[in-house]
Design a protein around this motif. Structure first.
Motif, short mmCIF file in Angstrom:
data_model
loop_
_atom_site.label_atom_id
_atom_site.label_comp_id
_atom_site.label_asym_id
_atom_site.label_seq_id
_atom_site.Cartn_x
_atom_site.Cartn_y
_atom_site.Cartn_z
N VAL A 365 0.83 -1.21 0.00
CA VAL A 365 0.00 0.00 0.00
C VAL A 365 0.86 1.25 0.00
O VAL A 365 0.49 2.28 -0.60
CB VAL A 365 -1.00 0.02 1.17
N ALA A 366 2.02 1.21 0.66
CA ALA A 366 2.92 2.36 0.62
C ALA A 366 3.41 2.60 -0.80
O ALA A 366 3.42 3.74 -1.30
CB ALA A 366 4.10 2.13 1.56
N SER A 367 3.81 1.53 -1.48
CA SER A 367 4.25 1.64 -2.87
C SER A 367 3.14 2.21 -3.75
O SER A 367 3.39 3.06 -4.62
CB SER A 367 4.68 0.26 -3.37
N TYR A 368 1.92 1.77 -3.52
CA TYR A 368 0.81 2.21 -4.37
C TYR A 368 0.56 3.71 -4.19
O TYR A 368 0.34 4.44 -5.17
CB TYR A 368 -0.46 1.43 -4.03
N LEU A 369 0.61 4.19 -2.96
CA LEU A 369 0.41 5.62 -2.74
C LEU A 369 1.51 6.43 -3.40
O LEU A 369 1.24 7.45 -4.06
CB LEU A 369 0.38 5.92 -1.24
N ILE A 370 2.74 5.98 -3.27
CA ILE A 370 3.89 6.75 -3.76
C ILE A 370 3.99 6.71 -5.28
O ILE A 370 4.15 7.76 -5.94
CB ILE A 370 5.19 6.22 -3.13
N TYR A 371 3.88 5.52 -5.88
CA TYR A 371 4.19 5.36 -7.29
C TYR A 371 2.97 5.33 -8.21
O TYR A 371 3.07 5.77 -9.35
CB TYR A 371 5.02 4.09 -7.50
N ASP A 372 1.85 4.81 -7.73
CA ASP A 372 0.66 4.74 -8.59
C ASP A 372 -0.22 5.96 -8.43
O ASP A 372 -0.76 6.47 -9.42
CB ASP A 372 -0.12 3.46 -8.28
N LEU A 373 -0.37 6.44 -7.19
CA LEU A 373 -1.20 7.62 -6.96
C LEU A 373 -0.37 8.91 -6.97
O LEU A 373 -0.95 10.00 -6.86
CB LEU A 373 -1.94 7.49 -5.63
N ARG A 374 0.95 8.77 -7.05
CA ARG A 374 1.84 9.94 -7.05
C ARG A 374 1.59 10.81 -5.83
O ARG A 374 1.43 12.03 -5.90
CB ARG A 374 1.67 10.77 -8.33
N GLY A 375 1.54 10.16 -4.67
CA GLY A 375 1.24 10.85 -3.42
C GLY A 375 2.49 11.12 -2.60
O GLY A 375 3.56 10.54 -2.85
N ASP A 376 2.35 11.98 -1.62
CA ASP A 376 3.45 12.35 -0.73
C ASP A 376 3.65 11.25 0.31
O ASP A 376 2.73 10.94 1.07
CB ASP A 376 3.15 13.69 -0.05
N TRP A 377 4.84 10.70 0.36
CA TRP A 377 5.12 9.61 1.30
C TRP A 377 4.89 10.04 2.74
O TRP A 377 4.52 9.23 3.59
CB TRP A 377 6.56 9.11 1.11
#
Length: 438
Positions: A365-377
Motif C-alpha cells: 500500500v505504501a508503494s501504491y500511494l507513492i508510485y501509482d497515486l503519485r502521493g506524498d510519502w
C-alpha cells in the motif's frame, strides 16, 4: 525528602527497565511516576488525528496494566491529560523535584519535548534503552553507521555483539510524594485516569483481525505481552517464522511482537534472551535466525535516527530528489480503501477497521500511494502513525523512506506491483473476499 520524576514514554513496562532503574538508584527518597497522554484533538498537518482510536485504545490497555502493577508495588502511576512541557514542570514545583528521568527517543517531536522541559529549568536525564544492542557497543561511531543494512548486519555478526541480559522486575519502588489536589487538577489527572478506563472500541475485537487487540490474548498490557511471548515459544512457532512471515491473515503467521514492542510493554532484550533459551532447548533454524534478523532491522532504524535525526523527516529525506507531490483526492481514496485496486483496498480497509496490517501489505500500500497515486510519502507515514496499534516512530519513518527511495535502500526505492503481489500472496482471493474487494 528529595523526589525524582520518572516519565514513562514508549517504555510502558517494569521488566528490563534501565531508565526506571536509573531513577530508583538516583539517590532520591521518593519517586513520582508520570505519563502524559496526547491531546485527543491533536491533528497532523494532513488534517486527521495524530493518534487514532485504535492506537489510543491499545495504549490505554498498556497503561491499565502498568497501573495495576505499580499500584501493587505501592506507587500508582500518575496519568496526566496534558503535554509534558505543561504537566512535568508543575508537578516538579509542587513536590520540590528538579530532575526528570526518561527514555531517550531520537526523533524530532520527542527530542523537542525534552528540550522544552530543559528550557523550563528541569534537569532531564535520558536513558537509551529501546534497542536490542547498545549503540556504544557498535563497531563504529554513530555517524559512521553503514549506509546499507546488509553491511550493518554482517559487521555486527562478525563482531559477535550480543545484548546484555534483561533486567528483572523491580520488587519495590520508592514511595510517592504527596501531590496537592489543585496541581493534580491542573495537569488533568482525573481526565487522564478516566480516559484509560474507556472500553476498547468494538473494532479491536473484529473477528477478521490478525491482531484482535480487544481480546485477552492481545491485550496491551505487559502481562499479556510476556504471556504472548511464552506461548509463541512454547508452540515452537519460531521454527516456522521465516516460511510464514509473508502471510496476510491470522495471528500466527508472524510473531506479533511489534504492538507490545511499540508501546514498550515488551523489551527486545527479553525476546532475545527467551529466543536463545528456546534455541538451546529446541534447536536453531532459519526461522529463529530470521527473528534475530528482524530485531536487527529494528535496531538499524534506531541507529539511523541517531545518525541523521531531523534529516529523516525532510520531504527529500536523505536523497536529492525533489519534494514529492501531494494528491489529496488520491490520498483520501487510499485511506478509505476506495482506489479501485482490490488488494490495496482490502489492506486499507483492514487497517481502518482493526489498526493492524501485515508487513507485506504495508509495503504494497505504501508503494501504491507513492508510485501509482503519485502521493506524498509523508502523508502515508502520518496515516500509519495515526492508525497502527504497533506504530513505532523509528521503523515507520525509515520504512516509508525506504519504499520512497529517500532513505538507505541501495536500489533507490521499492515499487510493488499489486497484481503480482495478489498472485503471489492471495492467489485464491480469500484475503480480498474477507475485506469485500473481490
Amino acid at each position: 525528602m528529595s523526589t525524582v520524576l520518572f516519565w514513562f514514554r514508549n517504555d510502558l513496562r517494569l521488566h528490563d527497565q534501565p531508565a526506571l532503574r536509573a531513577a530508583l538508584t538516583s539517590g532520591a527518597t521518593h519517586l513520582l511516576p508520570v505519563v502524559c497522554l496526547p491531546a485527543p484533538d491533536e491533528r497532523t498537518p494532513w488534517g486527521f488525528a495524530r493518534v487514532g482510536a485504535h492506537r489510543r485504545a491499545f495504549t490505554a490497555a498498556a497503561l491499565r496494566g502498568l497501573q495495576v502493577q505499580m499500584s501493587a508495588l505501592g506507587n500508582p502511576l500518575l496519568i496526566c491529560q496534558a503535554p509534558p512541557a505543561t504537566a512535568l514542570p508543575q508537578l516538579a514545583r509542587a513536590v520540590g523535584a528538579t530532575t526528570v528521568v526518561c527514555e531517550d527517543i531520537a526523533a524530532p517531536y520527542e527530542q523537542a519535548e525534552v528540550a522544552a522541559l530543559r528550557a523550563a529549568g528541569l534537569q532531564v536525564r535520558t536513558v537509551w534503552h529501546s534497542s536490542l544492542l547498545p549503540p556504544p557497543r557498535m563497531p563504529w561511531p554513530v555517524d559512521q553507521l553503514p549506509g546499507v543494512f546488509t553491511t550493518f548486519r554482517q559487521k555486527v555478526e562478525r563482531a559477535g555483539i550480543t545484548p546484555a541480559a534483561p533486567l528483572p522486575l523491580p520488587t519495590k519502588l520508592l514511595p510517592p510524594p504527596e501531590v496537592p489536589v489543585p496541581v493534580l487538577q491542573a495537569v488533568g489527572a482525573e481526565q487522564g485516569a478516566a480516559s484509560i478506563q474507556q472500553p476498547t472500541p468494538p473494532q479491536g475485537s473484529d473477528a477478521r483481525s490478525s491482531f484482535p487487540y480487544g481480546t485477552p490474548a492481545c491485550d496491551g498490557s505487559e502481562t499479556a505481552a510476556l504471556a504472548h511471548l511464552a506461548q509463541y515459544l512454547a508452540r515452537k512457532l519460531p521454527h516456522s517464522y521465516k516460511d510464514t512471515r509473508n502471510g496476510l491473515t491470522g495471528l500466527d503467521y508472524s510473531s506479533k511482537f511489534s504492538p507490545w514492542l511499540a508501546t514498550g510493554a515488551l523489551s527486545p532484550r527479553q525476546i532475545y534472551a527467551d529466543l536463545k533459551a528456546f534455541e538451546r532447548d529446541h534447536g536453531a533454524n532459519d526461522g529463529t535466525y530470521w527473528l534475530w534478523f528482524e530485531l536487527l532491522w529494528r535496531d538499524y532504524f534506531r541507529l539511523l535516527h541517531l545518525q541523521y535525526g531531523a534529516a529523516l523527516y525532510r520531504a527529500r529525506g536523505l536523497s536529492e530528489l525533489p519534494p514529492a507531490p501531494h494528491n489529496p483526492r488520491g490520498f483520501e481514496r487510499w485511506c478509505r480503501g476506495d482506489t479501485g485496486q482490490p488488494l490495496v483496498d482490502a489492506a486499507m480497509r483492514e487497517l481502518a477497521a482493526t489498526g493492524y496490517l501485515s508487513n507485506r501489505l504495508r509495503q504494497v500500500v505504501a508503494s501504491y500511494l507513492i508510485y501509482d497515486l503519485r502521493g506524498d510519502w509523508r502523508a502515508g507515514a502520518a496515516w500509519f502513525e495515526s492508525q497502527l496499534v504497533d506504530y513505532d516512530v523509528y521503523s515507520n519513518q525509515a520504512n516509508w523512506l525506504y519504499i520512497a527511495g529517500r532513505g538507505t535502500d541501495p536500489r533507490g526505492g521499492r515499487r510493488f506491483n499489486p497484481i503480482k503481489q495478489a498472485q503471489d500472496h492471495d492467489a485464491d482471493g480469500s484475503y480480498r473476499r474477507l475485506w469485500c474487494t473481490a
